[in-house]
Design a protein around this motif. Sequence first.
Motif, short mmCIF file in Angstrom:
data_model
loop_
_atom_site.label_atom_id
_atom_site.label_comp_id
_atom_site.label_asym_id
_atom_site.label_seq_id
_atom_site.Cartn_x
_atom_site.Cartn_y
_atom_site.Cartn_z
N ALA A 87 0.66 -1.35 -0.08
CA ALA A 87 -0.19 0.00 0.00
C ALA A 87 0.77 1.28 0.00
O ALA A 87 0.05 2.36 -0.04
CB ALA A 87 -1.09 -0.17 1.13
N ASN A 90 0.36 3.62 -2.61
CA ASN A 90 -0.72 4.43 -2.65
C ASN A 90 -0.36 5.79 -2.57
O ASN A 90 -0.91 6.92 -2.78
CB ASN A 90 -1.78 3.85 -1.67
N ILE A 94 -1.87 9.13 -4.16
CA ILE A 94 -2.66 10.31 -3.40
C ILE A 94 -1.97 11.44 -3.26
O ILE A 94 -2.63 12.63 -3.51
CB ILE A 94 -2.70 9.62 -1.86
N VAL A 119 -13.01 2.52 1.60
CA VAL A 119 -12.38 1.29 1.52
C VAL A 119 -12.85 0.05 2.02
O VAL A 119 -12.70 -1.06 1.82
CB VAL A 119 -10.83 1.67 1.96
N ARG A 123 -13.46 -3.23 -0.10
CA ARG A 123 -12.49 -4.27 -0.04
C ARG A 123 -13.31 -5.51 0.48
O ARG A 123 -13.03 -6.59 0.45
CB ARG A 123 -11.29 -3.67 1.08
N ILE A 215 -9.56 9.08 -5.60
CA ILE A 215 -8.79 7.98 -4.60
C ILE A 215 -9.29 7.04 -4.34
O ILE A 215 -8.43 5.95 -4.29
CB ILE A 215 -8.69 9.00 -3.23
N GLU A 216 -10.64 6.85 -4.70
CA GLU A 216 -11.38 5.76 -4.01
C GLU A 216 -11.03 4.79 -5.42
O GLU A 216 -11.13 3.59 -5.12
CB GLU A 216 -12.92 5.77 -3.95
N ASP A 219 -7.75 3.15 -5.13
CA ASP A 219 -7.31 2.29 -4.29
C ASP A 219 -7.85 0.99 -4.54
O ASP A 219 -7.49 -0.16 -4.40
CB ASP A 219 -7.91 2.66 -2.90
N ALA A 223 -6.02 -2.47 -4.92
CA ALA A 223 -6.57 -3.70 -4.37
C ALA A 223 -6.57 -4.90 -5.45
O ALA A 223 -6.35 -6.01 -4.97
CB ALA A 223 -7.98 -3.51 -3.99
N ASN A 244 -6.00 -6.34 5.86
CA ASN A 244 -6.17 -5.20 4.91
C ASN A 244 -6.60 -3.85 5.65
O ASN A 244 -5.98 -2.86 5.39
CB ASN A 244 -7.18 -5.57 3.78
N ILE A 248 -4.32 -0.08 5.88
CA ILE A 248 -4.57 1.02 5.24
C ILE A 248 -5.04 1.79 6.27
O ILE A 248 -4.53 3.04 6.15
CB ILE A 248 -5.85 0.67 4.31
N ARG A 252 -2.88 5.51 5.76
CA ARG A 252 -3.25 6.81 5.54
C ARG A 252 -2.94 7.87 6.59
O ARG A 252 -2.90 9.11 6.16
CB ARG A 252 -4.82 6.83 5.39
#
Length: 304
Positions: A87, A90, A94, A119, A123, A215-216, A219, A223, A244, A248, A252
């Motif tokens: 991750a 990411n 971002i 997420v 997920r 951003i979603e 992700d 994933a 997971n 995350i 973040r």
Amino acid sequence: MDLFLLDFLGKPLWMWLLFLSLVVALLVFDLGVLNKDDHEIGIAESLKLSAMYITLGIAFSSFIYWSMGGEAMAQYLTAFIVEKTLAMDNIFVIALIFSFFAIPREYQHRVLFWGILGVIVLRGIMIGLGATIVENYHWVLYLFAAFLIFTGVKMLFASDQPHDMADNKMLAWLRRRMRVTDELHGHAFMVKKPDPKTGKLVRWATPLLLALIVIEVADLVFAVDSVPAVFTITTDPYLVYTSNIFAILGLRALYFALAAILHRFAYLKYALSILLIFIGSKIFIADLMGWEKFPPPGRLASPS
């Protein structure tokens, strides 16, 4: 009480509710207490918040040990570390998205906070579908492994040139279908403004909402790599999902500390490439060695 004992994806319902309740409590504490006012999160605060999430993620392994045993705990911790490592990529995306939309640092936490809610849902759907597929078609794990190897090799030789967000097709699609303001309106995702054609008050999306959506989606794309990677470690949906989400959450929180030193991660791409190739290869290595499964770290000398 019988309701809480119902089986859901191989575990009693109470175990899922316990984990989700813990995550909700953490998010309420995060937004309602630690960050109830918009402010720029500094490196020190970012590191403290990340340390809290990492500590809780590791501490959760004791519950895994108590409820599922030592083997499950080893798989959870391995999956947690792998997911957290993968991750890391990411962070770059971002940072690129925030830069493109010119999102001030004091609003970035709000975007990431609401992003984590997406997420949790997305997920969950991916892992639930993946677990069902793997349970009925175990050979799919070999496709996951081959995909990880392919992705790792592709990443290894990919160009280092940054992506141009202005050419993003999904962003262009969103702008064609939504009214979007040219400027931010505080921390609001939506505002009411007059329609230029009719003069009536209508809802407009702000760049903050577009940043959240992009951003979603980013992700979700990441994933596609990380979820199959964890499935090659364990096929237990509970271990895959909890590792997971905890990974995350912590990453973040760490974003604000890492964003200031992104230029120093010159070799991250190669490290992630090697990790993906290794994770993908381990299923085939386990078959060649006659192991039932590739042993987690610490048990390589005595495979079961």
